[in-house]
Design a protein around this motif. Structure first.
Motif, PDB file in Angstrom:
ATOM      1  N   SER A 136      -4.069  12.556  14.766  1.00  0.00           N
ATOM      2  CA  SER A 136      -3.471  11.818  13.660  1.00  0.00           C
ATOM      3  C   SER A 136      -1.970  12.048  13.550  1.00  0.00           C
ATOM      4  CB  SER A 136      -4.146  12.178  12.342  1.00  0.00           C
ATOM      5  OG  SER A 136      -3.971  13.543  12.077  1.00  0.00           O
ATOM      6  N   GLN A 137      -1.459  13.129  14.093  1.00  0.00           N
ATOM      7  CA  GLN A 137      -0.032  13.423  13.986  1.00  0.00           C
ATOM      8  C   GLN A 137       0.763  12.926  15.189  1.00  0.00           C
ATOM      9  OE1 GLN A 137       1.295  14.786  11.281  1.00  0.00           O
ATOM     10  NE2 GLN A 137      -0.731  14.803  10.366  1.00  0.00           N
ATOM     11  N   HIS A 138       0.180  12.065  15.980  1.00  0.00           N
ATOM     12  CA  HIS A 138       0.779  11.628  17.240  1.00  0.00           C
ATOM     13  C   HIS A 138       1.350  10.228  17.099  1.00  0.00           C
ATOM     14  CE1 HIS A 138       0.845  10.587  21.548  1.00  0.00           C
ATOM     15  NE2 HIS A 138       1.026  11.871  21.694  1.00  0.00           N
ATOM     16  N   SER A 139       2.514   9.993  17.630  1.00  0.00           N
ATOM     17  CA  SER A 139       3.047   8.633  17.648  1.00  0.00           C
ATOM     18  C   SER A 139       3.228   8.213  19.095  1.00  0.00           C
ATOM     19  CB  SER A 139       4.387   8.562  16.905  1.00  0.00           C
ATOM     20  OG  SER A 139       5.340   9.362  17.554  1.00  0.00           O
ATOM     21  N   ASN A 140       2.869   6.976  19.393  1.00  0.00           N
ATOM     22  CA  ASN A 140       2.935   6.464  20.761  1.00  0.00           C
ATOM     23  C   ASN A 140       3.796   5.214  20.832  1.00  0.00           C
ATOM     24  OD1 ASN A 140       1.361   8.022  22.529  1.00  0.00           O
ATOM     25  ND2 ASN A 140      -0.492   7.299  21.560  1.00  0.00           N
ATOM     26  N   MET A 148       0.837  -1.178   0.000  1.00  0.00           N
ATOM     27  CA  MET A 148       0.000   0.000   0.000  1.00  0.00           C
ATOM     28  C   MET A 148       0.883   1.243   0.000  1.00  0.00           C
ATOM     29  SD  MET A 148      -3.084   0.662   2.670  1.00  0.00           S
ATOM     30  CE  MET A 148      -4.473  -0.171   1.968  1.00  0.00           C
ATOM     31  N   THR A 149       0.616   2.177  -0.867  1.00  0.00           N
ATOM     32  CA  THR A 149       1.390   3.413  -0.940  1.00  0.00           C
ATOM     33  C   THR A 149       0.568   4.581  -0.395  1.00  0.00           C
ATOM     34  OG1 THR A 149       1.226   2.812  -3.266  1.00  0.00           O
ATOM     35  CG2 THR A 149       3.233   3.800  -2.576  1.00  0.00           C
ATOM     36  N   TYR A 150       1.249   5.479   0.260  1.00  0.00           N
ATOM     37  CA  TYR A 150       0.586   6.638   0.849  1.00  0.00           C
ATOM     38  C   TYR A 150       1.147   7.897   0.224  1.00  0.00           C
ATOM     39  CZ  TYR A 150      -0.836   3.174   4.237  1.00  0.00           C
ATOM     40  OH  TYR A 150      -1.378   2.069   4.831  1.00  0.00           O
ATOM     41  N   SER A 151       0.296   8.869   0.024  1.00  0.00           N
ATOM     42  CA  SER A 151       0.731  10.117  -0.596  1.00  0.00           C
ATOM     43  C   SER A 151       1.482  11.021   0.383  1.00  0.00           C
ATOM     44  CB  SER A 151      -0.461  10.859  -1.181  1.00  0.00           C
ATOM     45  OG  SER A 151      -1.398  11.153  -0.170  1.00  0.00           O
ATOM     46  N   SER A 152       1.299  10.770   1.675  1.00  0.00           N
ATOM     47  CA  SER A 152       1.995  11.592   2.664  1.00  0.00           C
ATOM     48  C   SER A 152       2.125  10.825   3.980  1.00  0.00           C
ATOM     49  CB  SER A 152       1.232  12.893   2.916  1.00  0.00           C
ATOM     50  OG  SER A 152       0.020  12.616   3.593  1.00  0.00           O
ATOM     51  N   LEU A 153       2.984  11.328   4.818  1.00  0.00           N
ATOM     52  CA  LEU A 153       3.151  10.754   6.150  1.00  0.00           C
ATOM     53  C   LEU A 153       1.864  10.871   6.943  1.00  0.00           C
ATOM     54  CD1 LEU A 153       5.014   9.432   8.216  1.00  0.00           C
ATOM     55  CD2 LEU A 153       5.795  11.721   8.856  1.00  0.00           C
ATOM     56  N   SER A 154       1.150  11.969   6.755  1.00  0.00           N
ATOM     57  CA  SER A 154      -0.120  12.176   7.442  1.00  0.00           C
ATOM     58  C   SER A 154      -1.137  11.094   7.068  1.00  0.00           C
ATOM     59  CB  SER A 154      -0.662  13.562   7.105  1.00  0.00           C
ATOM     60  OG  SER A 154      -1.886  13.780   7.743  1.00  0.00           O
ATOM     61  N   ASP A 155      -1.205  10.747   5.788  1.00  0.00           N
ATOM     62  CA  ASP A 155      -2.110   9.682   5.341  1.00  0.00           C
ATOM     63  C   ASP A 155      -1.745   8.350   5.982  1.00  0.00           C
ATOM     64  OD1 ASP A 155      -3.488  11.467   3.764  1.00  0.00           O
ATOM     65  OD2 ASP A 155      -2.489  10.859   1.905  1.00  0.00           O
ATOM     66  N   TYR A 156      -0.446   8.085   6.059  1.00  0.00           N
ATOM     67  CA  TYR A 156       0.032   6.840   6.668  1.00  0.00           C
ATOM     68  C   TYR A 156      -0.375   6.789   8.143  1.00  0.00           C
ATOM     69  CZ  TYR A 156       3.194   3.411   8.680  1.00  0.00           C
ATOM     70  OH  TYR A 156       3.707   2.350   9.383  1.00  0.00           O
ATOM     71  N   LYS A 157      -0.152   7.876   8.863  1.00  0.00           N
ATOM     72  CA  LYS A 157      -0.510   7.916  10.283  1.00  0.00           C
ATOM     73  C   LYS A 157      -2.012   7.757  10.480  1.00  0.00           C
ATOM     74  CE  LYS A 157       3.398  10.613  11.954  1.00  0.00           C
ATOM     75  NZ  LYS A 157       3.799  11.858  12.617  1.00  0.00           N
ATOM     76  N   GLN A 158      -2.793   8.350   9.607  1.00  0.00           N
ATOM     77  CA  GLN A 158      -4.240   8.213   9.707  1.00  0.00           C
ATOM     78  C   GLN A 158      -4.659   6.764   9.498  1.00  0.00           C
ATOM     79  OE1 GLN A 158      -6.357  10.741  10.733  1.00  0.00           O
ATOM     80  NE2 GLN A 158      -7.721   8.996  10.977  1.00  0.00           N
ATOM     81  N   GLN A 159      -4.010   6.075   8.574  1.00  0.00           N
ATOM     82  CA  GLN A 159      -4.320   4.666   8.339  1.00  0.00           C
ATOM     83  C   GLN A 159      -3.986   3.815   9.575  1.00  0.00           C
ATOM     84  OE1 GLN A 159      -5.977   3.131   5.914  1.00  0.00           O
ATOM     85  NE2 GLN A 159      -5.788   1.297   7.163  1.00  0.00           N
ATOM     86  N   ILE A 160      -2.873   4.105  10.220  1.00  0.00           N
ATOM     87  CA  ILE A 160      -2.497   3.394  11.445  1.00  0.00           C
ATOM     88  C   ILE A 160      -3.552   3.635  12.517  1.00  0.00           C
ATOM     89  CG2 ILE A 160      -0.799   3.271  13.325  1.00  0.00           C
ATOM     90  CD1 ILE A 160       0.193   2.016  10.729  1.00  0.00           C
ATOM     91  N   LEU A 161      -3.964   4.876  12.690  1.00  0.00           N
ATOM     92  CA  LEU A 161      -4.992   5.214  13.673  1.00  0.00           C
ATOM     93  C   LEU A 161      -6.288   4.472  13.369  1.00  0.00           C
ATOM     94  CD1 LEU A 161      -5.942   6.873  16.090  1.00  0.00           C
ATOM     95  CD2 LEU A 161      -6.484   8.708  14.501  1.00  0.00           C
ATOM     96  N   ASN A 162      -6.692   4.460  12.116  1.00  0.00           N
ATOM     97  CA  ASN A 162      -7.911   3.741  11.727  1.00  0.00           C
ATOM     98  C   ASN A 162      -7.801   2.257  12.041  1.00  0.00           C
ATOM     99  OD1 ASN A 162      -8.965   6.138  10.791  1.00  0.00           O
ATOM    100  ND2 ASN A 162      -8.457   5.739   8.652  1.00  0.00           N
ATOM    101  N   ASP A 163      -6.617   1.692  11.824  1.00  0.00           N
ATOM    102  CA  ASP A 163      -6.396   0.271  12.120  1.00  0.00           C
ATOM    103  C   ASP A 163      -6.580  -0.003  13.607  1.00  0.00           C
ATOM    104  OD1 ASP A 163      -5.534  -2.475  11.591  1.00  0.00           O
ATOM    105  OD2 ASP A 163      -3.674  -1.878  12.587  1.00  0.00           O
TER     106      ASP A 163
END
Length: 117
Positions: free
Chosen positions: A105-109, A1-16
């Motif tokens: 969405s911009q948070h990493s834990n 899966m490719t993401y257009s931005s880091l923000s999109d990637y983080k949002q996908q992780i959050l959704n997961d």
């Protein structure tokens, strides 16, 4: 899966994380108990569980610190916090147990259990 931005990637992780219904297994349960055991918590202490998820470590910590201590569990995945809230229900043992979540969405834990003597 490719993401257009880091923000999109983080949002996908959050959704997961928000959509997981089967996160807990024997490995995670044992790891949470061991984390609490290694932290050598005592009755009356205050605990901050960052990235609490479904509350495995925080609930185990609450059992140790008891009614004279307190536990604050926080997570960016509101779906996982909802599972933790269902687990603690209205049990009196958890009257000093607080869950706090904010969807960011911009948070990493990372899983961290801190205690304050």
């Amino acid at each position: 899966m490719t993401y257009s931005s880091l923000s999109d990637y983080k949002q996908q992780i959050l959704n997961d994380f928000n959509s997981r219904t089967n996160y807990e297994n024997e490995f995670h349960t044992r790891a949470a108990r061991r984390l609490v055991q290694l932290s050598k918590l005592q009755s009356g202490q205050q605990v901050l569980d960052i990235a609490t998820g479904t509350g495995l470590a925080a609930i185990a910590a609450a059992m140790v610190v008891g009614s004279t201590g307190s536990v604050l569990g926080t997570d960016f995945a509101l779906g996982m916090l909802q599972q933790a809230k269902q687990k603690i229900g209205s049990s009196r043992i958890f009257r000093n147990y607080v869950l706090f979540g904010k969807q960011v969405s911009q948070h990493s834990n990372r899983l961290i259990l801190l205690f304050f003597p």
